[in-house]
Scaffold this motif. Structure first.
Motif, mmCIF file in Angstrom:
data_model
loop_
_atom_site.group_PDB
_atom_site.id
_atom_site.type_symbol
_atom_site.label_atom_id
_atom_site.label_comp_id
_atom_site.label_asym_id
_atom_site.label_seq_id
_atom_site.Cartn_x
_atom_site.Cartn_y
_atom_site.Cartn_z
ATOM 1 N N UNK A 73 0.856 -1.187 0.000
ATOM 2 C CA UNK A 73 0.000 0.000 0.000
ATOM 3 C C UNK A 73 0.888 1.230 0.000
ATOM 4 N N UNK A 74 0.519 2.225 -0.801
ATOM 5 C CA UNK A 74 1.319 3.433 -0.907
ATOM 6 C C UNK A 74 0.379 4.633 -1.070
ATOM 7 N N UNK A 75 0.929 5.766 -1.468
ATOM 8 C CA UNK A 75 0.120 6.977 -1.662
ATOM 9 C C UNK A 75 0.188 7.384 -3.131
ATOM 10 N N UNK A 76 -0.891 7.979 -3.615
ATOM 11 C CA UNK A 76 -0.972 8.348 -5.027
ATOM 12 C C UNK A 76 -0.098 9.544 -5.366
ATOM 13 N N UNK A 77 0.186 10.409 -4.381
ATOM 14 C CA UNK A 77 1.003 11.604 -4.620
ATOM 15 C C UNK A 77 2.141 11.639 -3.597
ATOM 16 N N UNK A 78 3.201 10.844 -3.836
ATOM 17 C CA UNK A 78 4.288 10.777 -2.853
ATOM 18 C C UNK A 78 5.007 12.108 -2.643
ATOM 19 N N UNK A 79 5.133 12.918 -3.686
ATOM 20 C CA UNK A 79 5.836 14.197 -3.540
ATOM 21 C C UNK A 79 5.099 15.123 -2.585
ATOM 22 N N UNK A 80 3.772 15.106 -2.646
ATOM 23 C CA UNK A 80 2.980 15.931 -1.730
ATOM 24 C C UNK A 80 3.233 15.505 -0.287
ATOM 25 N N UNK A 81 3.293 14.188 -0.057
ATOM 26 C CA UNK A 81 3.533 13.675 1.294
ATOM 27 C C UNK A 81 4.947 14.027 1.776
ATOM 28 N N UNK A 82 5.928 13.918 0.883
ATOM 29 C CA UNK A 82 7.309 14.239 1.255
ATOM 30 C C UNK A 82 7.457 15.722 1.559
ATOM 31 N N UNK A 83 6.794 16.570 0.776
ATOM 32 C CA UNK A 83 6.869 18.012 1.017
ATOM 33 C C UNK A 83 6.207 18.379 2.340
ATOM 34 N N UNK A 84 5.093 17.706 2.661
ATOM 35 C CA UNK A 84 4.412 17.951 3.935
ATOM 36 C C UNK A 84 5.302 17.541 5.099
ATOM 37 N N UNK A 85 6.006 16.428 4.926
ATOM 38 C CA UNK A 85 6.925 15.943 5.958
ATOM 39 C C UNK A 85 8.049 16.942 6.180
ATOM 40 N N UNK A 86 8.615 17.474 5.102
ATOM 41 C CA UNK A 86 9.705 18.452 5.212
ATOM 42 C C UNK A 86 9.225 19.737 5.873
ATOM 43 N N UNK A 87 8.006 20.155 5.516
ATOM 44 C CA UNK A 87 7.441 21.367 6.115
ATOM 45 C C UNK A 87 7.285 21.196 7.624
ATOM 46 N N UNK A 88 6.835 20.006 8.037
ATOM 47 C CA UNK A 88 6.681 19.752 9.466
ATOM 48 C C UNK A 88 8.030 19.706 10.176
ATOM 49 N N UNK A 89 9.053 19.186 9.489
ATOM 50 C CA UNK A 89 10.382 19.122 10.090
ATOM 51 C C UNK A 89 10.939 20.528 10.335
ATOM 52 N N UNK A 90 10.757 21.427 9.373
ATOM 53 C CA UNK A 90 11.228 22.809 9.532
ATOM 54 C C UNK A 90 10.453 23.504 10.645
ATOM 55 N N UNK A 91 9.126 23.290 10.674
ATOM 56 C CA UNK A 91 8.297 23.905 11.718
ATOM 57 C C UNK A 91 8.715 23.397 13.094
ATOM 58 N N UNK A 92 9.004 22.108 13.196
ATOM 59 C CA UNK A 92 9.421 21.524 14.473
ATOM 60 C C UNK A 92 10.760 22.096 14.928
ATOM 61 N N UNK A 93 11.680 22.276 13.975
ATOM 62 C CA UNK A 93 12.996 22.821 14.343
ATOM 63 C C UNK A 93 12.866 24.257 14.852
ATOM 64 N N UNK A 94 11.953 25.020 14.269
ATOM 65 C CA UNK A 94 11.759 26.405 14.706
ATOM 66 C C UNK A 94 11.193 26.458 16.117
ATOM 67 N N UNK A 95 10.245 25.561 16.413
ATOM 68 C CA UNK A 95 9.673 25.522 17.764
ATOM 69 C C UNK A 95 10.740 25.199 18.803
ATOM 70 N N UNK A 96 11.561 24.187 18.500
ATOM 71 C CA UNK A 96 12.589 23.787 19.455
ATOM 72 C C UNK A 96 13.650 24.872 19.627
ATOM 73 N N UNK A 97 13.996 25.539 18.503
ATOM 74 C CA UNK A 97 14.970 26.625 18.592
ATOM 75 C C UNK A 97 14.420 27.768 19.442
ATOM 76 N N UNK A 98 13.118 28.030 19.312
ATOM 77 C CA UNK A 98 12.497 29.090 20.114
ATOM 78 C C UNK A 98 12.533 28.772 21.597
ATOM 79 N N UNK A 99 12.291 27.492 21.946
ATOM 80 C CA UNK A 99 12.340 27.072 23.347
ATOM 81 C C UNK A 99 13.752 27.244 23.902
ATOM 82 N N UNK A 100 14.740 26.848 23.130
ATOM 83 C CA UNK A 100 16.133 26.958 23.577
ATOM 84 C C UNK A 100 16.534 28.420 23.740
#
Length: 205
Positions: free
Chosen positions: A111-138
């Motif tokens: 089983x996979x996804x019909x639009x893998x690039x959309x999923x990968x881009x969403x994952x990258x966006x979340x990774x950048x958002x997560x890094x910003x939150x952690x940097x703000x806490x630090x």
């Protein structure tokens, strides 16, 4: 969340002559595609993942008891995939046809996804958002504020968006005694869980 079924099929055969191997591969591939056309698929829907022709040898002893090798034939191995929107009834019919085929193909279900690039881009966006939150806490804990971004490093990891809830051996050995109309695969694949990382460096103020 997976929304696409991928059936991976492998057919192989050995012939004495190279030309006969090519001819047999074309014939068997055509038969497989024709059998799936009865379900509404087109030949172009079955995509080749890999195609190889290997030489096969066997060991023997000559009249002087010296071990040697001789050519016994050529084996083709053709791996293909068929993808379609998740549908338990259609999946069951595909597996029924493969299970009853005189070609005896090896097959597995993914089983996979019909639009893998959309999923990968969403994952990258979340990774950048997560890094910003952690940097703000630090930064807050250190009594400073974040300045401008100095650099961003992303490794471009090759992410596989695939879920394999069913063992291929179970599929190939399953008892396909029902009629095609009765076959249904009641599988609810789990969410595909993947990770990615990005390194962002900020200045401090």
């Amino acid at each position: 969340v997976p929304d696409t079924v991928r059936i991976v099929m492998t057919i192989k055969e050995t012939e004495n002559e190279y030309d006969d191997t090519l001819e047999k591969s074309a014939k068997m591939t055509g038969q497989l595609k024709d059998s799936l056309r009865t379900l509404g698929f087109e030949k172009k829907d079955i995509k080749t993942l890999s195609f190889n022709i290997n030489t096969e040898y066997e060991s023997y002893q000559n009249e002087k008891n010296i071990w040697k090798q001789r050519l016994v034939g050529y084996t083709f191995i053709h791996r293909m995939k068929l993808e379609f929107a998740s549908d338990s009834q259609l999946t069951g019919k595909v597996l029924y046809i493969l299970g009853h085929s005189e070609l005896t193909p090896e097959f597995s279900i993914e089983y996979t996804v019909s639009d893998p690039e959309k999923s990968k881009n969403e994952l990258l966006k979340k990774a950048v958002s997560d890094s910003k939150k952690k940097a703000g806490v630090i930064a807050k804990a250190a009594g400073v504020s974040l300045g401008d971004i100095l650099s961003i490093n992303y490794s471009w990891t090759d992410i596989e968006l695939v879920s394999r809830p069913v063992n291929s051996m179970l599929l190939s050995c399953s008892a396909m005694k029902r009629t095609e109309e009765e076959v249904a695969i009641d599988i609810e694949p789990d969410e595909i869980r993947v990770t990615d990382s990005v390194t962002v460096v900020w200045g401090m103020e």
